[in-house]
Write an enzyme that holds these catalytic residues in place. Structure first.
Site, PDB file in Angstrom:
ATOM      1  N   HIS A   2       1.066  -1.337   0.454  1.00 39.43           N
ATOM      2  CA  HIS A   2       0.117  -0.151  -0.073  1.00 39.43           C
ATOM      3  C   HIS A   2       1.119   1.754  -0.109  1.00 39.43           C
ATOM      4  CE1 HIS A   2      -4.117   1.927   0.325  1.00 39.43           C
ATOM      5  NE2 HIS A   2      -2.780   2.747   1.383  1.00 39.43           N
TER       6      HIS A   2
ATOM      7  N   ASP B 286     -14.401   2.631   5.921  1.00 35.01           N
ATOM      8  CA  ASP B 286     -13.780   3.347   5.462  1.00 35.01           C
ATOM      9  C   ASP B 286     -14.116   4.252   4.027  1.00 35.01           C
ATOM     10  OD1 ASP B 286     -10.409   4.545   5.023  1.00 35.01           O
ATOM     11  OD2 ASP B 286     -10.710   3.122   3.145  1.00 35.01           O
TER      12      ASP B 286
ATOM     13  N   ARG C 251     -13.740  12.708   3.701  1.00 35.82           N
ATOM     14  CA  ARG C 251     -11.982  13.008   3.629  1.00 35.82           C
ATOM     15  C   ARG C 251     -11.593  14.091   2.769  1.00 35.82           C
ATOM     16  NH1 ARG C 251      -8.707   8.830   5.351  1.00 35.82           N
ATOM     17  NH2 ARG C 251      -7.067  10.136   5.775  1.00 35.82           N
TER      18      ARG C 251
ATOM     19  N   SER D 178      -7.485   4.512   8.205  1.00 39.75           N
ATOM     20  CA  SER D 178      -8.333   4.229   6.606  1.00 39.75           C
ATOM     21  C   SER D 178      -6.727   3.812   6.000  1.00 39.75           C
ATOM     22  CB  SER D 178      -7.932   5.410   5.929  1.00 39.75           C
ATOM     23  OG  SER D 178      -7.899   4.893   4.806  1.00 39.75           O
TER      24      SER D 178
ATOM     25  N   LYS E 106      -7.914  -1.411   6.140  1.00 34.75           N
ATOM     26  CA  LYS E 106      -7.994  -2.275   4.396  1.00 34.75           C
ATOM     27  C   LYS E 106      -7.491  -3.415   4.284  1.00 34.75           C
ATOM     28  CE  LYS E 106      -7.764   1.720   2.238  1.00 34.75           C
ATOM     29  NZ  LYS E 106      -7.908   3.399   2.119  1.00 34.75           N
TER      30      LYS E 106
HETATM   31  N1  URA Z   1      -4.316   6.093   1.277  1.00 35.92           N
HETATM   32  C1  URA Z   1      -4.736   5.739   2.087  1.00 35.92           C
HETATM   33  O1  URA Z   1      -5.788   4.634   2.092  1.00 35.92           O
HETATM   34  N2  URA Z   1      -6.057   6.297   3.356  1.00 35.92           N
HETATM   35  C2  URA Z   1      -5.819   7.270   3.636  1.00 35.92           C
HETATM   36  O2  URA Z   1      -5.870   8.081   4.340  1.00 35.92           O
HETATM   37  C3  URA Z   1      -4.415   7.962   2.616  1.00 35.92           C
HETATM   38  C4  URA Z   1      -3.813   7.206   2.030  1.00 35.92           C
END
Ligand code: URA
Length: 420
Positions: free
Chosen positions: A82, A161, A168, A183, A187
């Protein structure tokens, strides 16, 4: 308990209890709080922060707000990656097939763009036929057979999320450590992979502007991931200037394919190879340098590019476009941008593409990057769009993101450190 009371408590700077945080997360998915209330609480969190305990509970509640994917059939071989988001960041398109070609099971769900950053799913949709939505069964059997599947975050995975992320994005509450930690990690935990590599960006094009902020974010994510039984490494990488040279959905797919064809050696290939090597190292418990040697070999042999085509084809995408990237539809209009004077160029990532259009052919190819010396006649970049009328404004905004100086700016390290 009412959401009103929870908002007021956080507004006044008090830590929330576990019960209050779980209530907030429930309200975000069952519709019992409206968007204005959820946003008010997000803003209160943005302003007043959260303790580590609050952040851990928020992450856990968000991870459990929907389905949790079971990847146990892959044993310790499942991995995920990620990025906290940047400009020109197409590393997932490179890292996933490299790792898969070395035997890792890459089960990856990616998001759409957030703020000024591009999303992997938007990029993949530039490949004709590519399906970003498939059933869980199909997803898992593709990971089993091909070693990689990459789809959009499903509605059932961390739905809290999904809801909070989009609020957001519209309310200037993205760049907040507890909200980013919860967040990202909700995930990753729900998506089930045993091994997780995080690319934490810092600089003008990232949500975290300084290395200190990025390291604080990285440490919290690694701690939460490990506490939940995952192997986690976070790499701090520079996002003061766009990664690679291509920005825009189809253009980024093209650049990723060229890296895997061994045609490009750049900041993009360096960051991608380091991330892939961390995945291989965590998954097989191998020293990092050995993992890096495997990464370089699999790219040099063409196995990683072959894996990219196999993966894209398995998801319905036109893999032939990757062989012959000139098949991607060209934008109707383009403009070569030239510098107003001689000098060394510095390019700010964030401002360059802040409001970039989302049509797949639109984007920017950078011909010069920070530190390059340019002369008046040189081309700095080429802008591509299907709306020619936007070009003059895009050109002036691009130029306003640059500074020119007699001497080159001091180079910044591309990869700052790894947090494990
Ligand atoms: N990437 C994400 O998945 N969430 C965030 O809040 C910022 C970057």
């Amino acid at each position: 308990m009412t959401i009103y009371d929870v908002i007021a408590k956080k507004r006044d700077g008090h830590p929330l209890t576990e019960e209050e945080i779980r209530f907030f997360v429930r309200c975000s998915v069952d519709g019992s709080a409206d968007d204005s209330q959820l946003t008010a609480l997000l803003m209160a969190i943005y302003i007043n922060g959260m303790t580590d305990e609050e952040t851990a509970v928020l992450t856990d509640a968000m991870a459990r707000s929907g389905d949790m994917l079971d990847l146990s059939r892959f044993g310790s071989l499942s991995a995920d990656k990620h990025s906290t988001g940047g400009v020109g960041d197409k590393t997932s398109l490179i890292v996933a097939p490299i790792a898969a070609s070395l035997g890792v099971k890459m089960a990856k769900m990616s998001g759409r763009g957030l703020g000024h950053t591009g999303g992997t799913v938007d990029k993949l949709e530039a490949i004709p036929g590519y399906r970003t939505t498939v059933s869980d069964d199909e997803f898992l059997s593709q990971v089993e057979k091909v070693g990689v599947a990459l789809i959009g975050q499903t509605a059932d995975l961390a739905p809290a999320d999904k809801k909070l992320y989009s609020l957001r994005d519209h309310t200037a509450t993205v760049g907040c450590i507890p909200l980013i930690v919860s967040s990202v990690m909700s995930k990753k935990l729900a998506a089930g992979a045993k091994n997780i590599v995080l690319d934490v960006k810092y600089g003008s094009g990232a949500f975290m502007k300084t290395p200190e902020q990025a390291e604080a974010l990285a440490r919290k994510m690694v701690t939460i991931g490990k506490a939940c039984g995952r192997n986690v490494a976070a790499v701090l990488t520079d996002m003061d200037t766009p990664l690679g040279s291509h920005i825009g959905n189809a253009l980024e797919v093209v650049e990723a394919a060229e890296v895997l064809k061994n045609n490009v050696s750049s900041d993009l290939s360096e960051v991608s190879f380091v991330l892939a090597a961390h995945i291989v190292s965590l998954t097989f418990g191998m020293p990092f340098d050995d993992a890096m040697a495997h990464v370089r070999d699999t790219v040099a042999s063409g196995a990683a590019f072959a894996k990219m085509k196999e993966w894209v084809g398995a998801q319905g995408g036109a893999a032939s476009y990757l062989d012959d990237v000139s098949r991607f539809p060209a934008a109707a209009a383009s403009l070569a941008v030239r510098p107003p004077r001689d000098g060394s160029v510095s390019l700010g990532a964030g401002r360059t593409v802040k409001d970039a259009p989302i049509d797949h052919a639109a984007g920017i190819i950078l011909r010069k990057k920070t530190g390059d010396f340019v002369r008046e006649g040189d081309v700095l970049c080429t802008l591509y769009t299907n709306q020619a009328a936007t070009l003059p404004d895009a050109q002036s905004r691009f130029l306003s993101a640059l500074t020119f100086s007699e001497t080159a700016p001091a180079p910044r390290p591309l990869i700052l450190k790894t947090v494990k």
